[in-house]
Design a protein around this motif. Structure first.
Motif, PDB file in Angstrom:
ATOM      1  N   ASP A 145     -10.566  -6.587   4.969  1.00  0.00           N
ATOM      2  CA  ASP A 145      -9.671  -5.975   3.987  1.00  0.00           C
ATOM      3  C   ASP A 145      -9.245  -4.583   4.444  1.00  0.00           C
ATOM      4  N   ARG A 146     -10.121  -3.872   5.152  1.00  0.00           N
ATOM      5  CA  ARG A 146      -9.850  -2.508   5.585  1.00  0.00           C
ATOM      6  C   ARG A 146      -8.914  -2.419   6.786  1.00  0.00           C
TER       7      ARG A 146
ATOM      8  N   ALA B 202      -3.906  -3.957   6.039  1.00  0.00           N
ATOM      9  CA  ALA B 202      -2.641  -3.239   5.860  1.00  0.00           C
ATOM     10  C   ALA B 202      -2.004  -2.880   7.201  1.00  0.00           C
TER      11      ALA B 202
ATOM     12  N   ARG C 293       1.942  -2.910   6.253  1.00  0.00           N
ATOM     13  CA  ARG C 293       2.046  -1.902   5.200  1.00  0.00           C
ATOM     14  C   ARG C 293       1.731  -0.508   5.719  1.00  0.00           C
ATOM     15  N   VAL C 294       0.887  -0.422   6.739  1.00  0.00           N
ATOM     16  CA  VAL C 294       0.571   0.847   7.385  1.00  0.00           C
ATOM     17  C   VAL C 294       1.027   0.783   8.830  1.00  0.00           C
TER      18      VAL C 294
ATOM     19  N   GLU D 248      -5.683   5.215   6.549  1.00  0.00           N
ATOM     20  CA  GLU D 248      -4.724   4.811   5.525  1.00  0.00           C
ATOM     21  C   GLU D 248      -4.916   3.341   5.146  1.00  0.00           C
ATOM     22  N   SER D 249      -5.201   2.515   6.122  1.00  0.00           N
ATOM     23  CA  SER D 249      -5.410   1.099   5.849  1.00  0.00           C
ATOM     24  C   SER D 249      -6.655   0.888   4.992  1.00  0.00           C
ATOM     25  N   LYS D 250      -7.726   1.611   5.288  1.00  0.00           N
ATOM     26  CA  LYS D 250      -8.944   1.496   4.477  1.00  0.00           C
ATOM     27  C   LYS D 250      -8.696   1.971   3.050  1.00  0.00           C
ATOM     28  N   ALA D 251      -7.938   3.041   2.895  1.00  0.00           N
ATOM     29  CA  ALA D 251      -7.644   3.560   1.555  1.00  0.00           C
ATOM     30  C   ALA D 251      -6.908   2.521   0.713  1.00  0.00           C
ATOM     31  N   LYS D 252      -5.987   1.791   1.327  1.00  0.00           N
ATOM     32  CA  LYS D 252      -5.260   0.749   0.592  1.00  0.00           C
ATOM     33  C   LYS D 252      -6.202  -0.383   0.183  1.00  0.00           C
TER      34      LYS D 252
ATOM     35  N   GLU E  16      -8.166   0.774  -2.837  1.00  0.00           N
ATOM     36  CA  GLU E  16      -7.318   0.761  -4.032  1.00  0.00           C
ATOM     37  C   GLU E  16      -7.264  -0.632  -4.643  1.00  0.00           C
ATOM     38  N   LEU E  17      -7.071  -1.629  -3.809  1.00  0.00           N
ATOM     39  CA  LEU E  17      -7.001  -3.006  -4.293  1.00  0.00           C
ATOM     40  C   LEU E  17      -8.350  -3.480  -4.822  1.00  0.00           C
TER      41      LEU E  17
END
Length: 329
Positions: free
Chosen positions: A14-15, A18, A23-24, A247-251, A254-255
């Motif tokens: 998941d990390r 993105a 997305r990233v 940034e990918s981990k942050a998204k 969030e999910l």
């Protein structure tokens, strides 16, 4: 101006999703992503340097980096972290507590795997079991004949045997020919159904939480590496990749926190997320050096003590210099 084409090998997490789905973006780069298993990535990275950017076994990286011959330079992106209490399986008909492993035979796929470095570390620190107190039996988990990816020069007191030809360590623990089994994956085949083969710790989550509360260590398994010549040629690249992976981990987080519809196929996700943050802190899967300094210091200490690093390295020399600091607004 054209973007830099790079090949990137990483796991399907998941990390990282993105990045893979776009997305990233990585600043200045046109990446080609390959979602591969750790075994394939690590073998190809260390044997034939197949990728520009790749997920790496932290232990394999330390072996090579301490000798000065790593083909990759690391960045502090910790794609895999795990408490390895669940990686230790035993014959419960003869092993009742960790101390019973002294003088026993333990199957492993490779001596230098990061998961096994951490398992040996906790056995030593918490239960007084040193690497030389057991006989290590090396073999494949599912397939016979697994070799070490990297040539090792181990201390003379360490006893390693190869599993009998045509035999896996899963078969050996099922048959009772070994007393323990430590690996990133569980025993397979008949061993998975054998009632006498089980975790060493009956409640490994409780033991791991206690371990963290005492030590502040959340073990790191994998980092990200960049081919050295590429990092030297494009000095902006390590920081750009560090930014993108963050940034990918942050998204992903969030999910995960969006409970309107669970994003992973498990019940009790909201409760588990709350528990993780209460135990490990809000940023419980932190990237970067300072948030994980205690864990990094523990790994370099045990890695060298186990005879895997040619020298004990400072945390300040583990990663590309540009990734130790970041800008603030």
């Amino acid at each position: 101006m054209s973007k830099l084409p790079i090949s990137v090998a990483m796991g399907d997490y998941d990390r990282t999703r993105a990045l893979f789905d776009g997305r990233v973006q990585v600043d200045g780069c046109d990446p080609v992503y390959m979602l591969l298993s750790p075994e394939e990535m690590f073998f190809r990275a260390m044997r034939s340097r197949d990728f520009d950017v790749t997920e790496l076994s932290f232990s394999s990286y330390l072996v090579k980096h301490s000798r000065g011959d790593s083909p990759y330079v690391g960045i502090p992106v910790f794609l895999s972290r795990a408490f390895r209490h669940t990686s230790i399986y035993v014959r419960k008909d003869r092993i009742k507590k960790p101390e019973d492993l002294k003088g026993r035979r333990i199957g492993i796929p490779e001596y230098q795997l990061t998961a096994i470095v951490w398992a040996r570390a906790l056995l030593k620190d918490d239960y007084g079991i040193n690497p030389e107190h057991v006989t290590w039996v090396r073999g494949g988990i599912d397939t016979p004949g697994r070799p070490e990816k990297i040539k090792l020069d181990l201390p003379p007191g360490v006893k390693i045997e190869s599993a009998p030809e045509g035999t896996t360590i899963s078969q050996l623990i099922d048959q009772g020919d070994i007393d323990g089994f430590i690996a990133p994956r569980p025993p397979s085949g008949a061993a998975a159904r054998n009632p006498d083969v089980a975790w060493l710790f009956d409640d490994p989550t409780a033991v791991a939480k206690d371990y963290y509360k005492r030590t502040g260590i959340f073990p790191i398994m994998h980092i990200v590496g960049i081919r050295k010549e590429l990092a030297e040629q494009h000095r902006w690249l390590p920081a750009a990749l560090f930014k993108a992976f963050n940034e990918s981990k942050a998204k992903a987080l969030e999910l995960l926190a969006d409970t309107s519809a669970t994003k992973v196929t498990l019940p009790f996700v909201e409760e588990q997320l709350k528990s993780a943050r209460e135990t490990l802190g809000e940023d419980y899967w932190a990237y970067g050096v300072e948030a994980s300094r205690r864990t990094l210091e523990a790994l370099v200490h045990h890695h060298h003590a186990q005879g895997l690093s040619a020298r004990k390295m400072a945390v300040e020399e583990l990663f590309h210099p540009s990734t130790y600091e970041s800008y603030s607004i």
